[in-house]
Write a protein that holds these residues in place. Structure first.
Motif, mmCIF file in Angstrom:
data_model
loop_
_atom_site.group_PDB
_atom_site.id
_atom_site.type_symbol
_atom_site.label_atom_id
_atom_site.label_comp_id
_atom_site.label_asym_id
_atom_site.label_seq_id
_atom_site.Cartn_x
_atom_site.Cartn_y
_atom_site.Cartn_z
ATOM 1 N N GLU A 1 0.818 -1.217 0.000
ATOM 2 C CA GLU A 1 0.000 0.000 0.000
ATOM 3 C C GLU A 1 0.853 1.269 0.000
ATOM 4 O O GLU A 1 0.351 2.357 0.246
ATOM 5 C CB GLU A 1 -0.930 -0.013 1.218
ATOM 6 C CG GLU A 1 -1.901 -1.183 1.205
ATOM 7 C CD GLU A 1 -2.678 -1.286 2.508
ATOM 8 O OE1 GLU A 1 -2.531 -0.400 3.389
ATOM 9 O OE2 GLU A 1 -3.420 -2.264 2.646
ATOM 10 N N ASP A 2 2.141 1.108 -0.218
ATOM 11 C CA ASP A 2 3.086 2.223 -0.287
ATOM 12 C C ASP A 2 3.251 2.950 1.060
ATOM 13 O O ASP A 2 3.519 4.145 1.086
ATOM 14 C CB ASP A 2 2.665 3.209 -1.385
ATOM 15 C CG ASP A 2 3.867 3.706 -2.168
ATOM 16 O OD1 ASP A 2 4.870 2.979 -2.232
ATOM 17 O OD2 ASP A 2 3.804 4.834 -2.707
ATOM 18 N N GLU B 1 10.040 -2.359 -0.723
ATOM 19 C CA GLU B 1 11.190 -1.463 -0.790
ATOM 20 C C GLU B 1 11.758 -1.272 0.608
ATOM 21 O O GLU B 1 10.981 -1.138 1.555
ATOM 22 C CB GLU B 1 10.765 -0.104 -1.358
ATOM 23 C CG GLU B 1 11.920 0.816 -1.620
ATOM 24 C CD GLU B 1 11.452 2.222 -2.058
ATOM 25 O OE1 GLU B 1 12.254 3.134 -1.888
ATOM 26 O OE2 GLU B 1 10.329 2.388 -2.520
ATOM 27 N N PRO B 2 13.044 -1.248 0.791
ATOM 28 C CA PRO B 2 14.140 -1.545 -0.120
ATOM 29 C C PRO B 2 14.130 -3.011 -0.562
ATOM 30 O O PRO B 2 13.632 -3.873 0.152
ATOM 31 C CB PRO B 2 15.390 -1.277 0.711
ATOM 32 C CG PRO B 2 14.943 -0.658 1.996
ATOM 33 C CD PRO B 2 13.499 -0.903 2.131
ATOM 34 N N LYS B 3 14.660 -3.251 -1.717
ATOM 35 C CA LYS B 3 14.671 -4.604 -2.268
ATOM 36 C C LYS B 3 15.516 -5.528 -1.382
ATOM 37 O O LYS B 3 16.589 -5.155 -0.937
ATOM 38 C CB LYS B 3 15.217 -4.612 -3.686
ATOM 39 C CG LYS B 3 14.297 -3.926 -4.682
ATOM 40 C CD LYS B 3 14.687 -4.293 -6.097
ATOM 41 C CE LYS B 3 13.830 -3.581 -7.114
ATOM 42 N NZ LYS B 3 12.443 -3.917 -7.062
ATOM 43 N N ARG B 4 14.991 -6.710 -1.139
ATOM 44 C CA ARG B 4 15.654 -7.762 -0.366
ATOM 45 C C ARG B 4 16.104 -7.297 1.028
ATOM 46 O O ARG B 4 17.121 -7.732 1.544
ATOM 47 C CB ARG B 4 16.820 -8.343 -1.150
ATOM 48 C CG ARG B 4 16.410 -8.944 -2.488
ATOM 49 C CD ARG B 4 17.575 -9.456 -3.315
ATOM 50 N NE ARG B 4 18.385 -10.414 -2.629
ATOM 51 C CZ ARG B 4 18.214 -11.736 -2.638
ATOM 52 N NH1 ARG B 4 17.205 -12.251 -3.330
ATOM 53 N NH2 ARG B 4 19.023 -12.534 -1.981
ATOM 54 N N VAL B 5 15.333 -6.388 1.617
ATOM 55 C CA VAL B 5 15.704 -5.836 2.920
ATOM 56 C C VAL B 5 15.649 -6.895 4.025
ATOM 57 O O VAL B 5 16.435 -6.830 4.978
ATOM 58 C CB VAL B 5 14.834 -4.606 3.276
ATOM 59 C CG1 VAL B 5 13.398 -5.011 3.575
ATOM 60 C CG2 VAL B 5 15.430 -3.847 4.450
#
Length: 195
Positions: A117-118, A143-147
């Motif tokens: 949902e941002d 986000e962040p990618k692969r956090v």
């Protein structure tokens, strides 16, 4: 083994663990290898507690330096010096414990990330660490990618490093006690080698 040699071995082993803790804590500030999350203050409180930098870093570095000097016989290399090494090793033990607890909390509570949902949220905060075993749930963070993997890897590394630091400081406490009660044998060995 001589108490002085044991002290030197402990100190030399602590140095890379201190460096590893500091580096891991610094890297945790840059999830996804991006500085924008720090600027926007999208990092977890556990990262801001600086467990690896203060606890496993500086609070273990100071004892490592003193223990090394004690082992070399350059810093009160006698019974009193070994007694002081017990005290500084206890400080290192506290630093390692702080780093360990903060890393456990970081793993348990999970990362701060943007959801579908941002919104910035901590989706695993109430999961009781069950998310660690269910990689399908990691998609909750967009986000962040692969956090999730990023945080897990670094926090697990901090847990391992602080566990080793705590063990080494405990060994130095015992070694310091033996050196305090029985004296250091490094001077006796030097005399035997000279004759």
């Amino acid at each position: 083994m001589c108490t002085g040699k044991c002290s030197r071995c402990i100190a030399i082993t602590l140095y890379p663990l201190v460096l590893l803790s500091i580096v891991c804590n610094i890297i945790l500030f840059f999830p996804g290898w991006n500085v924008k999350y720090v600027r926007e203050q999208h990092i977890t409180p556990e990262v801001a507690y600086l467990g690896g930098l203060i606890g496993g870093g500086f609070l273990v570095l100071i004892p490592a330096l003193y223990i090394h000097l004690t082992g070399e016989g350059r810093c009160c290399g006698n019974r009193f010096g070994m007694f002081l090494s017990i005290i500084v090793a206890a400080v290192g033990e506290l630093g390692a414990a702080y780093s360990f607890i903060v890393a456990i909390l970081g793993l348990t509570n999970g990362p701060l990330c943007k959801d579908d949902e941002d919104k910035w949220t901590r989706p695993f905060l109430k999961s009781n660490s069950t998310y660690l075993m269910h990689s399908a749930s990691w998609d909750a963070c967009t986000e962040p990618k692969r956090v999730v993997q990023f945080n897990m890897g670094l926090f697990f590394t901090l847990i391992a490093a602080s566990s080793l630091q705590g063990t080494l400081c405990a060994i130095q406490i015992i070694n310091g006690l033996v050196g305090c009660l029985c004296g250091m044998c490094s001077k006796k060995e030097e005399i035997l080698q000279e004759t």
